[in-house]
Design a protein around this motif. Sequence first.
Motif, PDB file in Angstrom:
ATOM      1  N   ARG A  77       1.371   8.962  19.220  1.00 21.33           N
ATOM      2  CA  ARG A  77       0.525   9.565  20.256  1.00 21.33           C
ATOM      3  C   ARG A  77       0.071   8.517  21.250  1.00 21.33           C
ATOM      4  NH1 ARG A  77      -3.906  13.913  18.049  1.00 21.33           N
ATOM      5  NH2 ARG A  77      -2.428  15.585  17.662  1.00 21.33           N
ATOM      6  N   ARG A 113       6.076   2.167   4.694  1.00 22.46           N
ATOM      7  CA  ARG A 113       5.079   2.254   3.630  1.00 22.46           C
ATOM      8  C   ARG A 113       5.260   1.133   2.608  1.00 22.46           C
ATOM      9  NH1 ARG A 113       4.450   6.240  -0.399  1.00 22.46           N
ATOM     10  NH2 ARG A 113       6.540   6.975   0.029  1.00 22.46           N
ATOM     11  N   ILE A 152       5.546  -4.697  -0.808  1.00 20.08           N
ATOM     12  CA  ILE A 152       5.017  -4.378  -2.140  1.00 20.08           C
ATOM     13  C   ILE A 152       6.051  -3.644  -2.978  1.00 20.08           C
ATOM     14  CG2 ILE A 152       2.597  -4.385  -1.505  1.00 20.08           C
ATOM     15  CD1 ILE A 152       2.845  -1.285  -1.381  1.00 20.08           C
ATOM     16  N   GLU A 206      -7.111  -0.780 -13.321  1.00 20.38           N
ATOM     17  CA  GLU A 206      -8.011  -0.194 -12.331  1.00 20.38           C
ATOM     18  C   GLU A 206      -7.216   0.635 -11.322  1.00 20.38           C
ATOM     19  OE1 GLU A 206     -11.143  -2.079  -9.337  1.00 20.38           O
ATOM     20  OE2 GLU A 206     -11.104  -3.066 -11.308  1.00 20.38           O
ATOM     21  N   ARG A 207      -7.776   1.739 -10.889  1.00 20.16           N
ATOM     22  CA  ARG A 207      -7.085   2.641  -9.967  1.00 20.16           C
ATOM     23  C   ARG A 207      -6.905   1.973  -8.616  1.00 20.16           C
ATOM     24  NH1 ARG A 207      -5.740   7.965  -9.592  1.00 20.16           N
ATOM     25  NH2 ARG A 207      -5.764   8.621  -7.421  1.00 20.16           N
ATOM     26  N   LYS A 208      -5.648   1.963  -8.119  1.00 23.03           N
ATOM     27  CA  LYS A 208      -5.375   1.319  -6.833  1.00 23.03           C
ATOM     28  C   LYS A 208      -5.692   2.273  -5.697  1.00 23.03           C
ATOM     29  CE  LYS A 208      -1.628  -1.379  -8.622  1.00 23.03           C
ATOM     30  NZ  LYS A 208      -0.287  -1.003  -9.022  1.00 23.03           N
ATOM     31  N   VAL A 209      -6.343   1.751  -4.652  1.00 22.29           N
ATOM     32  CA  VAL A 209      -6.681   2.564  -3.481  1.00 22.29           C
ATOM     33  C   VAL A 209      -6.192   1.813  -2.248  1.00 22.29           C
ATOM     34  CG1 VAL A 209      -8.567   3.605  -2.195  1.00 22.29           C
ATOM     35  CG2 VAL A 209      -8.716   3.473  -4.662  1.00 22.29           C
ATOM     36  N   CYS A 210      -5.571   2.522  -1.298  1.00 23.76           N
ATOM     37  CA  CYS A 210      -5.053   1.849  -0.112  1.00 23.76           C
ATOM     38  C   CYS A 210      -6.203   1.431   0.808  1.00 23.76           C
ATOM     39  CB  CYS A 210      -4.040   2.725   0.630  1.00 23.76           C
ATOM     40  SG  CYS A 210      -4.748   4.071   1.545  1.00 23.76           S
ATOM     41  N   CYS A 257      -1.149   4.784   1.333  1.00 24.06           N
ATOM     42  CA  CYS A 257      -0.712   5.974   0.604  1.00 24.06           C
ATOM     43  C   CYS A 257       0.042   6.886   1.581  1.00 24.06           C
ATOM     44  CB  CYS A 257      -1.888   6.680  -0.055  1.00 24.06           C
ATOM     45  SG  CYS A 257      -3.093   7.337   1.069  1.00 24.06           S
ATOM     46  N   LYS A 258       0.732   7.867   1.027  1.00 27.01           N
ATOM     47  CA  LYS A 258       1.639   8.706   1.821  1.00 27.01           C
ATOM     48  C   LYS A 258       0.930   9.341   3.016  1.00 27.01           C
ATOM     49  CE  LYS A 258       5.628  10.500  -0.545  1.00 27.01           C
ATOM     50  NZ  LYS A 258       6.135  11.383  -1.571  1.00 27.01           N
ATOM     51  N   GLN A 259      -0.233   9.920   2.755  1.00 24.35           N
ATOM     52  CA  GLN A 259      -0.948  10.675   3.794  1.00 24.35           C
ATOM     53  C   GLN A 259      -1.394   9.754   4.914  1.00 24.35           C
ATOM     54  OE1 GLN A 259      -1.434  14.034   3.901  1.00 24.35           O
ATOM     55  NE2 GLN A 259      -2.283  13.657   5.919  1.00 24.35           N
ATOM     56  N   LYS A 260      -1.965   8.600   4.531  1.00 24.38           N
ATOM     57  CA  LYS A 260      -2.490   7.674   5.552  1.00 24.38           C
ATOM     58  C   LYS A 260      -1.364   7.100   6.392  1.00 24.38           C
ATOM     59  CE  LYS A 260      -6.912   7.757   4.925  1.00 24.38           C
ATOM     60  NZ  LYS A 260      -7.744   8.431   5.880  1.00 24.38           N
ATOM     61  N   CYS A 291      -8.087   4.126   2.821  1.00 23.17           N
ATOM     62  CA  CYS A 291      -8.878   5.027   1.968  1.00 23.17           C
ATOM     63  C   CYS A 291     -10.114   4.297   1.437  1.00 23.17           C
ATOM     64  CB  CYS A 291      -8.038   5.532   0.808  1.00 23.17           C
ATOM     65  SG  CYS A 291      -6.812   6.741   1.296  1.00 23.17           S
ATOM     66  N   GLY A 337       1.636  -0.770   2.526  1.00 22.89           N
ATOM     67  CA  GLY A 337       0.887  -0.519   1.299  1.00 22.89           C
ATOM     68  C   GLY A 337      -0.122   0.590   1.438  1.00 22.89           C
ATOM     69  N   TYR A 396      -5.814   7.940  17.646  1.00 24.14           N
ATOM     70  CA  TYR A 396      -4.839   7.378  18.584  1.00 24.14           C
ATOM     71  C   TYR A 396      -5.487   6.526  19.660  1.00 24.14           C
ATOM     72  CZ  TYR A 396      -5.955  11.032  22.030  1.00 24.14           C
ATOM     73  OH  TYR A 396      -6.586  11.838  22.922  1.00 24.14           O
TER      74      TYR A 396
END
Lengths: 147, 152
Positions: free
Chosen positions: B118, B99, B147, B64-68, B105-108, B71, B103, B79
């Motif tokens: 901030r 990270r 992880i 199954e596709r992992k989602v953080c 994702c990069k963007q989050k 997300c 756990g 902030y």
Amino acid sequence: MPSYELFLVLRQMSRPELVSALKRTAESILDKGGIIRRLQNLGSRALPYKISEQGLVHREGTYFAINFDAAPAKISDLKEEFGRDVDIIRRNVYKMEEPEKYECTLHEEMLPPAYRKDVQDMIEIAKRKQKPKYNYNSGLDYYPFQK
Amino acid sequence: MFKLTKVIAQNASALSGISKNARLLSTAAVRYSSSTATTNSPSANAIDSNPDEPIQISNPFEKERKVCILCKHNITPDYKNVKLLSQFQSPYTGRIYGRHITGLCKQKQEDVEKAIRRAQHCALMPTYHKDLEFLKDPKLFDPEKPIRPHKY
């Protein structure tokens, strides 16, 4: 005009003084041709760390957030003006941007290194940087280059 | 002498039996090849109707596709949302967890780090410890069990 958010920390003051300080900041935005969209009072509390500002050490503050639209050229003037204000401890202007839509990439990041896109790119770059190597089994009985 | 002839006779009978079997087998093979030849003839209906044909299905072993976690709940870190941001801060040193621990994702992770920085600059969050108010908040992750292994 782009949207901005001004985050203010005012020093501990009596209510009428607080009102006048807020009015002053709001009017300075309006004078620069800005539009105030929203004003939030985030309450007053003890600061997480002591801040010395305008020759005073502050340990308590009142938080405000003002959403406004203004010309980008006027922002530096506004910052300069707030910087001179004695009642303001912290002033930060942030541009309000719509969050970009994107897919969560955690699944790809958790793959073994050989399957990850960034690792594959790194290997590709390393391959490109490698110099062509002379093969010793090419039939010559001497090394054709300078040693 | 008599015994020997008997043994030979038995062997001969056995040999003849084997040869008979071989003949049978060869005929069966011929029959089988002829039957396969008929099925291989271009008639798609015959293949479809065959219940033993392999069926096209999706990969049953695909994970199954992992989602953080951010997300999954569609949260963009802000902030001013100090309660959420303080969960990504160490209670001992006030540093932002990496990270490999959070756990995300990069963007989050980037967004969270930016928002925390901030908030600290706006005097909303302490920099050297976690806010005492949020010390007993539920844990999103265990820093003792990252992880991924640590970078260093």
